[in-house]
Write a protein that holds these residues in place. Structure first.
Motif, PDB file in Angstrom:
ATOM      1  N   GLN A 181       0.833  -1.203   0.000  1.00 17.63           N
ATOM      2  CA  GLN A 181       0.000   0.000   0.000  1.00 17.63           C
ATOM      3  C   GLN A 181       0.874   1.262   0.000  1.00 17.63           C
ATOM      4  O   GLN A 181       0.564   2.248  -0.675  1.00 17.63           O
ATOM      5  CB  GLN A 181      -0.935   0.002   1.220  1.00 17.63           C
ATOM      6  CG  GLN A 181      -2.053  -1.020   1.156  1.00 17.63           C
ATOM      7  CD  GLN A 181      -2.921  -0.865  -0.078  1.00 17.63           C
ATOM      8  OE1 GLN A 181      -3.199   0.236  -0.529  1.00 17.63           O
ATOM      9  NE2 GLN A 181      -3.331  -1.988  -0.655  1.00 17.63           N
TER      10      GLN A 181
ATOM     11  N   TYR B  32       3.863   1.435  -1.265  1.00 18.98           N
ATOM     12  CA  TYR B  32       4.451   1.497  -2.611  1.00 18.98           C
ATOM     13  C   TYR B  32       3.454   2.075  -3.619  1.00 18.98           C
ATOM     14  O   TYR B  32       3.794   2.981  -4.392  1.00 18.98           O
ATOM     15  CB  TYR B  32       4.886   0.094  -3.038  1.00 18.98           C
ATOM     16  CG  TYR B  32       5.329   0.004  -4.482  1.00 18.98           C
ATOM     17  CD1 TYR B  32       6.586   0.458  -4.875  1.00 18.98           C
ATOM     18  CD2 TYR B  32       4.479  -0.530  -5.456  1.00 18.98           C
ATOM     19  CE1 TYR B  32       6.995   0.386  -6.198  1.00 18.98           C
ATOM     20  CE2 TYR B  32       4.886  -0.606  -6.785  1.00 18.98           C
ATOM     21  CZ  TYR B  32       6.138  -0.145  -7.143  1.00 18.98           C
ATOM     22  OH  TYR B  32       6.530  -0.216  -8.456  1.00 18.98           O
ATOM     23  N   LEU B  33       2.210   1.570  -3.603  1.00 24.01           N
ATOM     24  CA  LEU B  33       1.213   2.037  -4.557  1.00 24.01           C
ATOM     25  C   LEU B  33       0.803   3.479  -4.293  1.00 24.01           C
ATOM     26  O   LEU B  33       0.311   4.161  -5.197  1.00 24.01           O
ATOM     27  CB  LEU B  33      -0.013   1.117  -4.529  1.00 24.01           C
ATOM     28  CG  LEU B  33       0.199  -0.282  -5.118  1.00 24.01           C
ATOM     29  CD1 LEU B  33      -1.023  -1.158  -4.897  1.00 24.01           C
ATOM     30  CD2 LEU B  33       0.534  -0.217  -6.602  1.00 24.01           C
ATOM     31  N   GLY B  34       1.008   3.939  -3.061  1.00 20.47           N
ATOM     32  CA  GLY B  34       0.748   5.345  -2.761  1.00 20.47           C
ATOM     33  C   GLY B  34       1.680   6.264  -3.528  1.00 20.47           C
ATOM     34  O   GLY B  34       1.344   7.416  -3.823  1.00 20.47           O
TER      35      GLY B  34
ATOM     36  N   PRO C  65       1.151   4.522  -8.199  1.00 20.54           N
ATOM     37  CA  PRO C  65      -0.177   3.886  -8.235  1.00 20.54           C
ATOM     38  C   PRO C  65      -0.463   3.046  -9.474  1.00 20.54           C
ATOM     39  O   PRO C  65      -1.332   2.186  -9.438  1.00 20.54           O
ATOM     40  CB  PRO C  65      -1.136   5.092  -8.172  1.00 20.54           C
ATOM     41  CG  PRO C  65      -0.330   6.249  -8.664  1.00 20.54           C
ATOM     42  CD  PRO C  65       1.081   5.982  -8.245  1.00 20.54           C
ATOM     43  N   ASP C  66       0.258   3.281 -10.571  1.00 17.11           N
ATOM     44  CA  ASP C  66      -0.033   2.564 -11.811  1.00 17.11           C
ATOM     45  C   ASP C  66       0.970   1.463 -12.136  1.00 17.11           C
ATOM     46  O   ASP C  66       1.000   0.948 -13.253  1.00 17.11           O
ATOM     47  CB  ASP C  66      -0.084   3.555 -12.985  1.00 17.11           C
ATOM     48  CG  ASP C  66      -1.250   4.524 -12.852  1.00 17.11           C
ATOM     49  OD1 ASP C  66      -2.302   4.103 -12.360  1.00 17.11           O
ATOM     50  OD2 ASP C  66      -1.089   5.703 -13.226  1.00 17.11           O
ATOM     51  N   SER C  67       1.802   1.095 -11.167  1.00 15.99           N
ATOM     52  CA  SER C  67       2.800   0.051 -11.406  1.00 15.99           C
ATOM     53  C   SER C  67       2.110  -1.299 -11.628  1.00 15.99           C
ATOM     54  O   SER C  67       1.383  -1.786 -10.757  1.00 15.99           O
ATOM     55  CB  SER C  67       3.752  -0.042 -10.216  1.00 15.99           C
ATOM     56  OG  SER C  67       4.468  -1.252 -10.241  1.00 15.99           O
TER      57      SER C  67
ATOM     58  N   LEU D  57       0.592  -3.626  -8.708  1.00  9.92           N
ATOM     59  CA  LEU D  57      -0.819  -3.998  -8.709  1.00  9.92           C
ATOM     60  C   LEU D  57      -0.972  -5.520  -8.723  1.00  9.92           C
ATOM     61  O   LEU D  57      -1.851  -6.073  -8.056  1.00  9.92           O
ATOM     62  CB  LEU D  57      -1.523  -3.393  -9.922  1.00  9.92           C
ATOM     63  CG  LEU D  57      -1.705  -1.869  -9.896  1.00  9.92           C
ATOM     64  CD1 LEU D  57      -2.096  -1.358 -11.275  1.00  9.92           C
ATOM     65  CD2 LEU D  57      -2.745  -1.467  -8.866  1.00  9.92           C
TER      66      LEU D  57
ATOM     67  N   TYR E  40      -7.561  -4.958  -8.206  1.00 11.89           N
ATOM     68  CA  TYR E  40      -6.156  -4.749  -8.580  1.00 11.89           C
ATOM     69  C   TYR E  40      -5.811  -5.463  -9.886  1.00 11.89           C
ATOM     70  O   TYR E  40      -5.190  -4.895 -10.787  1.00 11.89           O
ATOM     71  CB  TYR E  40      -5.233  -5.263  -7.474  1.00 11.89           C
ATOM     72  CG  TYR E  40      -5.191  -4.396  -6.237  1.00 11.89           C
ATOM     73  CD1 TYR E  40      -4.875  -3.048  -6.323  1.00 11.89           C
ATOM     74  CD2 TYR E  40      -5.455  -4.932  -4.984  1.00 11.89           C
ATOM     75  CE1 TYR E  40      -4.827  -2.251  -5.188  1.00 11.89           C
ATOM     76  CE2 TYR E  40      -5.420  -4.147  -3.842  1.00 11.89           C
ATOM     77  CZ  TYR E  40      -5.105  -2.801  -3.946  1.00 11.89           C
ATOM     78  OH  TYR E  40      -5.056  -2.010  -2.828  1.00 11.89           O
TER      79      TYR E  40
ATOM     80  N   LYS F  61      -7.097  -4.106 -13.218  1.00 12.20           N
ATOM     81  CA  LYS F  61      -6.299  -2.964 -13.677  1.00 12.20           C
ATOM     82  C   LYS F  61      -5.041  -3.445 -14.389  1.00 12.20           C
ATOM     83  O   LYS F  61      -4.637  -2.892 -15.407  1.00 12.20           O
ATOM     84  CB  LYS F  61      -5.898  -2.086 -12.481  1.00 12.20           C
ATOM     85  CG  LYS F  61      -7.016  -1.227 -11.927  1.00 12.20           C
ATOM     86  CD  LYS F  61      -6.481  -0.363 -10.797  1.00 12.20           C
ATOM     87  CE  LYS F  61      -7.586   0.464 -10.156  1.00 12.20           C
ATOM     88  NZ  LYS F  61      -7.066   1.271  -9.024  1.00 12.20           N
TER      89      LYS F  61
END
Length: 935
Positions: A303, A305-307, A310-312, A316, A335, A338
């Motif tokens: 979480q 990291y995605l913060g 976010p589009d990795s 995801l 997730y 996406k």
């Protein structure tokens, strides 16, 4: 002078005990900075001294102080940029270097560093656009810039330009290490690993401090399969530059791959000291926690990291895997959906998404995610086994058994996979042994894979009694799993016990009121009992519990369509599914398909545009949109849509086949041929591409090329009929009947498919040899008495040449095998009526009773009733038929004839005028004109 104790915040006692001999360079700088007499030039000299000792932090303080006094000191700006770049801060370095450039500081020194900063920022195009034409004077500076240019072109995928830039660098400065490393990188990209290492090793021997070269060597050795060698190279990179994150990251990744979790943990701790807040650190921590099965900790790290990123796709995917393990399936789906929208081919994401749908009782969605890759999983035992589970949860035990068996065949010798071994025995025909093995595994294994494999095999083998016993075992393990009831239903239906199956389906819905498979099965039973309203209530019950259930909403729409609903009514129900699930592709694709099927091309195009606005990169939406654009004759836009699809699916031949089809319609045969060849280059045995190329060759008179293609297909598919069918078709197009017959006969020797028999009979007849054709037909049916397809062909061809006695005979024989086939009864009724057989209307009535909502059957019965004199009922059926199939011109003509016979000339005229507007597109136009003239 400032009191140093105030700056450091120390007490007098502490200050007295401070060891001045060991004081840091930082303390020296602070003291110097506080002395008012220092000049910017002296601070600049001090900074250079610190940089010579690799103490960039102290140097930066001095440079900042110098610039506070003189912001226009170009050399200070340059040195600040250099120190920041060395410290891994390319953004700030870029700012300072540009300021140095603006202050006219030496371009030979600034420009090479500026290029490096932009590369570190991931801006290769900026390097090539802004700096490619900059002229430098010093050989080393020119070599440095050209080396950066080479790297920029390589990052942009321009291999030739990259090669030229590195070569130019070496001309300016022979043996320039970064350029040699760049050339090695290009060789590695081309998979010339031996050549890359041969170039790289002498460079490292001469310049062992090139940490990025050690990193490259590690990557090459890893690609060659030398894992230990790669780890040693990464270690060298870290030894040279302790804060070089790529090497730390590579080491941790290698350790995780080898499940050396302790080593990975130690290396990660070292990385945290250098870059605790770096996104890559967080991602690797999440991966480590995941492999340690500490899923909560993994969730916390991913979480974070995605913060930041976010589009990795990797982030995801890992987040989806973590949520799956935490049994948070809806989050996993969010997730992973996406991920697939960005990288459709990503295998792990697809596998976990399918499993998430299965675990959350959404097998139809799992099947929709599986189907696009079914032709690519033949060598993946995990995916094949998962496919088996998908099909069994969707109620298709036969396909489930096929995939379970394929999974086993890939690894039959691995005794650790006992289920696979048992299935391999099943594949070899050792049925009893396989069943015993699977039963033994099931008895000691708390999992259900062996149970599912066993049940699928038993259902496929129609051993329904044994399947029911195995289902009882599965039920004890998972009593609340509605799949248990669904499997039991399949077995009960196989036994013909519909009442028990109905009860079992209803029990499944008690366990899970939104279990679609059970509701759909009950709806099918309701329809078989002629209770469409009950079937409708099944889906409405799911929607009441789950208003966004796409399957139920679409099934309701389909049911409305098959029970006489108008196009607008069906479309309205599909639009409800779209409104409830705007980001779901399937209802949008269904709506486009409905409009295309009804030839409402403008509406299909509008639906496609709406879909693209929401899902612009969804492959199936793009495909449907392309078909709508093609149908609307917007050929340029259709080509653009399929061009985008080709970019999204670079390994798929389908977009090129679609483009070729469009170009054939637009008479662009050269473009069509080009796209067909592209499709064939991606899939060497694409029968669609091969057939398309053949057709274009034949159109251009290149018969020998077309025939060569048919022989290539025969070699690729020696056990299939298609190559021989196509060879015979080429000769048949040229009316070379003997050669066509020879090709079909050759095919029959290798593959006794009905299609070859049909083709052979047709060319024998076309060649004037009716007797020979009849002789072949008798021979074929003698050897293939149960070949209903061939007999149906004989019936239909007899019908076409108005030999109704022969067609009636064949239809009666077909009905002996399928007495309740409504289509066969309908065709027999029509043929029998032509020879005045009084049983014709009896056949039509029986067909109508079996399929009361089929327009073609209503048409036949309606017309026969009118002919018999029952005009009122006949007209009622014909009117109902045309309401269900308003595009069917043949039914409309029969309705017009019936209206004339009933004396309703005005109504008949209205129907005939509708037909007259079709022009020559309607084959019976002459009859329409004659009838209009007679009214």
């Amino acid at each position: 002078m400032i009191d140093i104790r105030q700056i450091l915040g120390t007490s007098m006692t502490t200050w007295k005990s401070f060891n001045r001999a060991a004081s840091s360079a930082l303390l020296t700088v602070v003291i110097l900075a506080g002395c008012g007499g220092e000049t910017p030039e002296s601070m600049l000299s001090s900074a250079k001294a610190f940089m010579a000792k690799n103490d960039n932090k102290a140097a930066l303080i001095q440079l900042k102080n110098a610039l506070q006094k003189n912001p226009n000191l170009g050399e200070a700006r340059f040195l600040m940029g250099k120190a920041l770049l060395d410290g891994g801060e390319p953004t700030s370095a870029d700012v300072e270097l540009r300021k140095a450039k603006d202050l006219q500081y030496s371009a030979d020194q600034v420009i090479p560093l500026l290029a490096r900063a932009q590369l570190m920022l991931g801006q290769p195009k900026k390097v090539t656009d802004e700096l490619a034409k900059v002229q430098l004077t010093l050989p080393e500076s020119k070599a440095d810039l050209q080396a950066s240019m080479g790297q920029a072109y390589l990052m942009l995928g321009k291999i030739e330009a990259s090669t030229a830039a590195y070569a130019a660098s070496l001309i300016d400065y022979p043996d320039y290490a970064p350029a040699l490393v760049g050339q090695a990188r290009i060789m590695a990209a081309k998979r010339d690993f031996a050549g890359a290492l041969a170039l790289l090793d002498p460079v490292l021997e001469k310049s062992p401090g090139l940490y990025d070269a050690w990193q490259l060597k590690g990557d090459i050795l890893y690609a060659k399969g030398d894992r230990q060698g790669s780890i040693e190279a990464y270690r060298k990179a870290v030894d040279v530059k302790a804060d070089f994150l790529p090497a730390h990251s590579s080491l941790i990744t290698r350790y995780l791959e080898e499940e050396k979790l302790d080593d990975a943990g130690k290396q990660l701790e070292a990385m945290k000291k250098i870059a605790p807040k770096h996104p890559q650190t967080m991602l690797l921590q999440a991966q480590l926690s995941y492999q340690q099965k500490n899923f909560k900790a993994a969730e916390e790290s991913i979480q974070k990291y995605l913060g930041i990123v976010p589009d990795s796709t990797l982030g995801l995917q890992l987040a989806g895997a973590i949520e799956y393990e935490l049994k948070s399936y809806s989050m996993a789906v969010t997730y992973l959906t996406k991920v697939l929208s960005k990288t459709p081919e990503l295998g792990l994401a697809r596998r976990i998404l399918i499993a998430s749908y299965l675990r959350s009782n959404q097998p139809a969605k799992a099947l929709a995610i599986l189907q696009p890759v079914l032709d690519k999983i033949e060598k993946n035992s995990n995916m094949l086994a998962l496919a088996g589970e998908v099909y069994i949860q969707n109620g298709d035990a036969e396909k489930a058994g096929i995939y379970f068996t394929k999974a086993a065949a890939l690894d039959p010798g691995n005794t650790g996979k006992r289920t696979s071994v048992a299935l391999s025995h099943l594949a070899q025909g050792e049925t009893d042994a396989a069943y015993r093995e699977l039963e033994q595994i099931s008895s000691v294994d708390s999992g259900i894979n062996a149970d599912l494999a066993l049940i699928a095999a038993q259902l496929k083998g129609r051993k329904f009694d044994q399947a029911l016993k195995s289902i009882l075992v599965l039920e004890k393990k998972q009593p609340q799993n509605p799949l248990v009831q669904s499997l039991r239903d399949t077995a009960l239906l196989g036994q013909g016990d519909k009442a028990a199956a109905r009860k079992s389906f209803e029990q499944a819905l008690v366990l899970n009121p939104t279990y679609f498979q059970a509701a759909a099965s009950l709806a099918n039973l309701d329809l078989a009992d002629k209770k469409p309203d009950d079937a409708k209530k099944r889906f409405e019950g799911i929607i009441a519990k789950d208003p966004k259930n796409v399957q139920a909403l679409l099934s309701l729409a389909e049911l409305r369509g098959t029970t006489g609903g108008k196009l607008e009514e069906v479309a309205e129900l599909v639009n409800k599914a779209i409104a409830a699930n705007p980001a779901e592709a399937s209802p949008r694709i269904v709506l486009i398909g409905i409009y295309l099927g009804a030839k409402e091309n403008k509406k299909a195009l509008a639906a496609a545009q709406d879909a693209l606005a929401v899902l612009p990169d969804h492959p199936e939406v793009l495909d449907a949109a392309g078909r709508a654009q093609q149908a609307a004759e917007d050929f340029n836009q259709a080509l653009a849509t399929y061009g985008k699809l080709a970019t999204l699916l670079p390994n798929s031949s389908q977009p090129y086949l679609r483009m070729a089809d469009i170009q054939v319609g637009a008479k662009n045969k050269e473009g069509a041929m080009l796209n067909l060849r592209k499709a064939l280059s991606l899939k060497a045995d694409s029968i669609d591409a091969q057939r398309g190329i053949m057709m274009l060759d034949l159109d251009a008179g290149r018969t020998s090329e077309a025939l060569a293609m048919t022989r290539q297909i025969q070699k690729q598919r020696p056990k299939e009929a298609v190559g021989y069918v196509l060879e015979g078709d080429v000769y048949a197009l040229k009316k070379s009947w003997n050669e066509a017959a020879t090709a079909y006969r050759n095919g029959l020797k290798k593959n006794g498919e009905t299609v070859l028999a049909v083709k052979l009979h047709a060319v024998l007849e076309a060649g004037g040899g009716t007797g020979e054709a009849d002789k072949f037909a008798d021979s074929w049916l003698k050897d293939h008495a149960k070949d209903l397809r061939f007999r149906l062909y004989l019936a239909e061809t007899a019908n076409a040449r108005k030999d109704y006695a022969s067609s009636s005979k064949q239809y009666r024989l077909l009905l002996e095998a399928q007495p309740n086939n409504p289509a066969m009864l309908n065709n027999l009724a029509w043929a029998a009526a032509q020879i005045k057989d009084p049983a014709a209307i009896e056949y039509a009535e029986k067909a109508y009773k079996l399929a009361p909502e089929q327009p073609a059957i209503m048409d036949t019965l309606g017309w026969l009733l009118v002919a018999k004199g029952d005009t009122a009922r006949g007209l009622e059926l014909l009117q109902k038929a045309i309401n269900l199939a308003p595009q069917n011109s043949s039914i409309r003509l029969n309705l017009a004839k019936a209206l004339v016979k009933a004396g309703k000339k005005d109504e008949a005229k209205k129907e005939l005028e509708t037909l007259s507007k079709l022009g020559e597109g309607f084959p019976a136009q002459a009859e329409v004109t004659k009838m209009l003239q007679g009214l």
